[in-house]
Design a protein around this motif. Structure first.
Motif, PDB file in Angstrom:
ATOM      1  N   ASP A   1      65.203  44.893  69.206  1.00  0.00           N
ATOM      2  CA  ASP A   1      64.762  46.148  69.819  1.00  0.00           C
ATOM      3  C   ASP A   1      65.325  46.271  71.234  1.00  0.00           C
ATOM      4  O   ASP A   1      65.835  47.330  71.631  1.00  0.00           O
TER       5      ASP A   1
ATOM      6  N   THR B   1      62.763  50.192  67.127  1.00  0.00           N
ATOM      7  CA  THR B   1      64.139  50.167  66.625  1.00  0.00           C
ATOM      8  C   THR B   1      64.195  50.022  65.111  1.00  0.00           C
ATOM      9  O   THR B   1      65.161  50.468  64.488  1.00  0.00           O
TER      10      THR B   1
ATOM     11  N   PRO C   1      67.938  53.194  66.159  1.00  0.00           N
ATOM     12  CA  PRO C   1      67.636  53.833  67.442  1.00  0.00           C
ATOM     13  C   PRO C   1      67.910  55.329  67.376  1.00  0.00           C
ATOM     14  O   PRO C   1      68.708  55.797  66.552  1.00  0.00           O
TER      15      PRO C   1
END
Length: 375
Positions: free
Chosen positions: A287, A307, A339
């Motif tokens: 992430d 993410t 993302p």
């Protein structure tokens, strides 16, 4: 979510037996009550169904497991290799007490773990049938098994990924100015089935300002020239495993001046996260890899979700790729890397692939190009 087919390919009995044994070991003395759903499919090869009548797989701490099922629904499990799996079928008819039957097969446990999505109707009745017995969620036990995909599961995810890639390759057939999101979405949903899925579980066609809403679905908005359009689609294949892939399109050259530069930041962020995946790193570090690229470009406030999420028999399952998740990645773990950058009232974009942790790195099951697709 769409209902899965009840006539899907049967998982090998040796695989199921291994899963049942590992579930009992993971439970460590806790009895398990597994309701119809993806956990039951993982352990028994059948998702089953349950409304007001109780169906549950009882896995006692000691002794033979049993499937407690209404007699009128028992034929739906005829092709489950219960004898090979050492599972007894316990049927009941209206007027019987199925909760007493389940408790009888549990023995006398101090603790029972119940499937996370068991209907409250059955949870409360089982609680009354087990006075003084601690009841907890089975999710933390079963997800420890389901997070680590075996070779057959990874192959099923590859098959699902290839199928949804074929749909994305055809989006240009339907996405054009003058059509509504709903019209485009209907064509995509049909193609998802045509290309090998059992059903379209979700279809997001988010055009123009709707693209700034990550979970926008479909609307009657008419797509305009220059719109940036987020297309996020997926569903289960016959083996039960799910696809989930997002690509971002532009209907002609993008209208907004900042699209090209901003989208390149997003592409780099998604690639950075994929490149960071390997055994031994934490879920939150993946992430962070995506988030750092977007934040460095001054766009961090526009990345408003985690993410990624795990995927398998459910579209969303463990592990979650999010800040604060210190879980260490292991081979066989599968999850999305997706993302996004969302600018309210203007436009949004997202890139999503499903990846699998390998022995020394990462494999993506999606192979469509990542650049902004102009149609």
């Amino acid at each position: 979510m769409s209902r899965r087919s009840s006539h899907s390919p049967q998982t090998d009995s040796a695989v199921l037996l291994s899963r049942l044994e590992r579930a009992r070991e993971a439970a460590a003395g806790t009895g398990l009550l597994i309701a119809p759903g993806s956990d039951l499919r993982y352990l028994l090869g059948r998702e089953g169904g349950s409304l007001e009548r109780l169906t549950t797989l009882v896995i006692p701490a000691d002794g033979r497991p049993a499937l407690v099922v209404p007699k009128l629904e028992a034929p739906g499990y005829d092709d489950v290799p219960t004898a090979e799996l050492g599972i007894d079928i316990v049927t009941w008819v209206d007027g019987d007490d199925p909760y007493a039957a389940a408790v009888d097969r549990l023995g006398k446990p101090d603790r029972v773990a119940v499937s996370d999505f068991t209907p409250a109707l059955h949870v409360l009745a089982m609680r009354a049938a087990l006075p003084g017995v601690e009841q907890v969620l089975a999710g933390p036990i079963v997800r420890e098994l389901r997070m680590r995909k075996d070779a057959a599961e990874v192959e099923a995810l590859r098959k699902a990924g290839a199928a949804i890639d074929r749909v994305h390759a055809r989006v240009g057939e339907w996405l054009r100015a003058g059509r509504t999101e709903a019209e485009v979405g209907a064509d995509i949903a049909a193609a998802i089935v045509e290309e090998g899925h059992v059903a379209a579980d979700f279809v997001i066609v988010a055009s123009g300002p709707n693209g700034a809403s990550p979970h926008h679905s479909l609307s009657d908005r008419v797509i305009e020239p220059g719109d940036v359009v987020v297309v996020d689609i997926g569903g289960p294949i016959p083996e039960g495993y799910c696809s989930d892939s997002t690509r971002t399109y532009s209907v002609g050259e993008p209208r907004e001046a900042d699209v090209v530069a901003t989208y390149e930041v997003l592409r780099l962020a998604q690639q950075a996260a994929v490149d960071a995946v390997r055994p031994g790193v934490s879920a939150e570090s993946i992430d962070a890899a995506a988030r750092e690229v977007i934040a460095a470009a001054g766009l961090g406030e526009f990345f408003i979700h985690r993410t990624g999420h795990g995927i398998g028999l459910d579209v969303h399952e463990e592990p979650y790729i999010v800040s604060g998740n210190e879980l260490i990645l292991e081979p066989g773990m599968a999850f999305s890397i997706e993302p996004g950058i969302y600018q309210p009232g203007r436009w949004g974009a997202r890139i999503e692939d499903i990846v699998v942790v390998t022995e020394d790195g990462v494999e993506s099951v999606n192979q469509r190009p990542h650049q902004l697709m102009v149609v």
